[in-house]
Enzyme design. Structure first.
Site, mmCIF file in Angstrom:
data_model
loop_
_atom_site.group_PDB
_atom_site.id
_atom_site.type_symbol
_atom_site.label_atom_id
_atom_site.label_comp_id
_atom_site.label_asym_id
_atom_site.label_seq_id
_atom_site.Cartn_x
_atom_site.Cartn_y
_atom_site.Cartn_z
ATOM 1 C CE LYS A 159 5.186 -25.170 5.590
ATOM 2 N NZ LYS A 159 5.266 -26.605 5.741
ATOM 3 C CE LYS A 170 12.036 -23.293 5.525
ATOM 4 N NZ LYS A 170 11.459 -24.464 6.065
ATOM 5 C CE LYS A 183 10.604 -30.611 -0.413
ATOM 6 N NZ LYS A 183 10.399 -30.660 1.053
HETATM 7 P P1 ADP Z 1 10.274 -27.587 2.951
HETATM 8 O O1 ADP Z 1 10.234 -26.360 3.838
HETATM 9 O O2 ADP Z 1 11.082 -27.322 1.726
HETATM 10 O O3 ADP Z 1 8.905 -28.155 2.626
HETATM 11 P P2 ADP Z 1 10.472 -29.856 4.695
HETATM 12 O O4 ADP Z 1 9.425 -29.288 5.601
HETATM 13 O O5 ADP Z 1 10.149 -31.066 3.894
HETATM 14 O O6 ADP Z 1 11.054 -28.700 3.749
HETATM 15 O O7 ADP Z 1 11.741 -30.158 5.563
HETATM 16 C C1 ADP Z 1 12.486 -31.341 5.525
HETATM 17 C C2 ADP Z 1 13.701 -31.169 6.375
HETATM 18 O O8 ADP Z 1 14.583 -30.212 5.766
HETATM 19 C C3 ADP Z 1 13.397 -30.620 7.766
HETATM 20 O O9 ADP Z 1 14.270 -31.232 8.693
HETATM 21 C C4 ADP Z 1 13.702 -29.160 7.664
HETATM 22 O O10 ADP Z 1 14.081 -28.623 8.907
HETATM 23 C C5 ADP Z 1 14.865 -29.161 6.685
HETATM 24 N N1 ADP Z 1 14.901 -27.911 5.941
HETATM 25 C C6 ADP Z 1 13.968 -27.467 5.065
HETATM 26 N N2 ADP Z 1 14.325 -26.263 4.561
HETATM 27 C C7 ADP Z 1 15.511 -25.939 5.142
HETATM 28 C C8 ADP Z 1 16.397 -24.818 5.042
HETATM 29 N N3 ADP Z 1 16.139 -23.802 4.216
HETATM 30 N N4 ADP Z 1 17.519 -24.808 5.806
HETATM 31 C C9 ADP Z 1 17.804 -25.848 6.630
HETATM 32 N N5 ADP Z 1 17.013 -26.940 6.771
HETATM 33 C C10 ADP Z 1 15.879 -26.984 6.046
#
Ligand code: ADP
Length: 333
Positions: free
Chosen positions: A119, A198, A201
């Site tokens: 990040k 990946k 957000k």
């Molecule tokens: P982001 O990376 O979009 O901020 P979060 O950290 O809020 O997502 O993650 C929320 C849930 O969604 C977590 O369990 C995370 O492992 C899952 N997740 C987020 N992005 C992915 C992805 N690209 N593939 C699979 N699972 C994901």
């Protein structure tokens, strides 16, 4: 010491950030499992607005994303009669446990966090909040006696840290916390974004769950593909569009499209059109439910209020034991 949870019982715990519109990576990596698991186990799902504060520092945005996350869960089939959905900051006791865990966590462990390094490399501000993110996450899981944490593969390391923190606490102060396991569905462990990194957000490469047709089409057009010409055979297993199609298609449809890729004469443009059709179809019922919920915010607030009341009751019991074990005496009642 009386445990604050029923020993041997599976308790599902997981959080989702309110840092933006929820995307199909969140859905396949986490939300779908959350909704399936709540049928058979007590569960605590929370919208992690404290965590989201590492990136969202605007009150209106924070409120809107929080409500949107709740509506998304309910639209996708979350059943408030079976388990708890609530907002993280409705359980402020969490901050007390986080502090105690800070005191047990070596800085060197946090320095190894891949998510943190990633990040910061992407330009996010290296705040104390971002650095300490996994410790708050450990408190989030352990305060409800969580034993199983359904997450995407990106969270594997953080769950390891939670296990380590639980063990440290138990060794130092006495057995209290169960040691939780990550629950990762390998076939969807990491959903790729439109730029093939990946989907996240924080990377701006997402496809929203409830994207309207016009914006969905724009997002899907952005998916990066190689330059194989239309008539040439293509390897479906090396293509991002196909990686997303697989998530939405029936096995028969997947087999049919796999064949079309391998045969040639089937372009990435065709595949993108198919993906749009499949996605709109897949979320149609949920989309309908979402329209209803948007008209009924009072109902959504009631669900969150009830979930938080249940969560606070368990968190309160947990913290009583934690205070006894750590000698943090309370002089008021
Ligand atoms: P982001 O990376 O979009 O901020 P979060 O950290 O809020 O997502 O993650 C929320 C849930 O969604 C977590 O369990 C995370 O492992 C899952 N997740 C987020 N992005 C992915 C992805 N690209 N593939 C699979 N699972 C994901």
């Amino acid at each position: 010491m009386k445990p604050f949870f029923e020993p041997g019982k599976t308790v599902i715990v997981s959080g989702i950030q309110s840092s933006g519109t929820l995307h199909i990576g969140n859905y396949f990596g986490a939300i779908r499992q959350h909704i399936a698991l709540q049928q058979t186990h007590p569960s605590y799902y929370f919208i992690v607005n404290y965590h989201a504060m590492t990136t969202v520092q605007d009150a209106e945005q924070m409120k809107a994303h929080t409500l949107d996350a709740a509506i998304t869960y309910l639209s996708l089939g979350f059943d408030p009669d079976k388990s708890n959905l609530f907002v993280q900051s409705d359980v402020p006791l969490l901050n007390e446990l986080t502090w105690i865990f800070f005191c047990l966590t070596p800085v060197s462990h946090l320095e190894k966090s891949v998510a943190y390094k990633d990040k910061v490399a992407q330009g996010l501000s290296a705040s104390c909040g971002l650095f300490n993110y996994p410790v708050l996450q450990a408190a989030d899981i352990l305060i409800y006696g969580g034993t199983l944490v359904p997450v995407g593969a990106d969270q594997k390391q953080h769950i390891e840290m939670t296990r380590d923190i639980a063990q440290r606490f138990n060794n130092r102060f006495g057995e209290l916390f169960p040691i939780p396991d990550a629950y990762i569905v390998e076939s969807v462990a990491t959903v790729p974004g439109v730029d093939s990194r990946k989907m996240s957000k924080s990377y701006g490469n997402t496809i929203g769950i409830f994207e309207e047709k016009a914006s969905l089409t724009r997002r899907v057009r952005r998916i990066v593909t190689d330059s194989t010409p239309l008539e040439a055979p293509k390897d479906p297993d090396k293509d991002n569009v196909f990686a997303l199609i697989r998530l939405f298609a029936t096995p028969e449809k997947e087999a049919e499209l796999r064949e079309a890729y391998l045969r040639g004469g089937y372009g990435y443009g065709h595949a993108k059109q198919e993906l749009i059709r499949l996605m709109l179809d897949y979320f149609e019922t949920a989309r309908e439910r979402r329209r209803e919920l948007l008209k009924n915010p009072d109902y959504v607030h009631d669900v969150l209020r009830q979930g938080a009341a249940n969560a606070r009751a368990v968190a309160g019991e947990c913290m009583e034991r934690v205070r006894e074990l750590t000698g943090l005496i309370t002089t008021y009642t």
